[in-house]
Design an enzyme around this catalytic site. Sequence first.
Site, short mmCIF file in Angstrom:
data_model
loop_
_atom_site.label_atom_id
_atom_site.label_comp_id
_atom_site.label_asym_id
_atom_site.label_seq_id
_atom_site.Cartn_x
_atom_site.Cartn_y
_atom_site.Cartn_z
CB SER A 86 -6.22 45.83 54.39
OG SER A 86 -6.74 44.80 55.19
CD GLU A 87 -1.33 49.15 52.14
OE1 GLU A 87 -1.35 50.06 51.30
OE2 GLU A 87 -1.44 49.33 53.35
#
Length: 112
Positions: A86-87
């Site tokens: 999810s960066e």
Amino acid sequence: MRNLTAVYFLLAVLLLAPSCEKNDGGDKDLTGKIDSLFQKWDNTASPGAAVSILKDGKIIFSKGYGMANLEYSVPIRPSTIFHIASESKQFTDFCIVLLAQQGKLSLDDDIR
């Protein structure tokens, strides 16, 4: 705090971009600037990053800093594969805020 660090990192990289246009890939000054940005993480006791800079579709700088795996002492190389999960959301958020500041979209727009 982690998101704020990523935003500062992105800003630092964007600030370096103009100096990339002025070199041909052999500029030690560019390498020194990038190395100084990652100096804090460039050791065997710290996670780090892989950095690549492209100009006109060609890689003009590529280097790994720090460790990919602390437990097994695996260093980061330019070819290291990262599982970003999810960066990317924080970078998308940052881009949305920039577009809103430029008046190209509104944060109140309906997304449906």
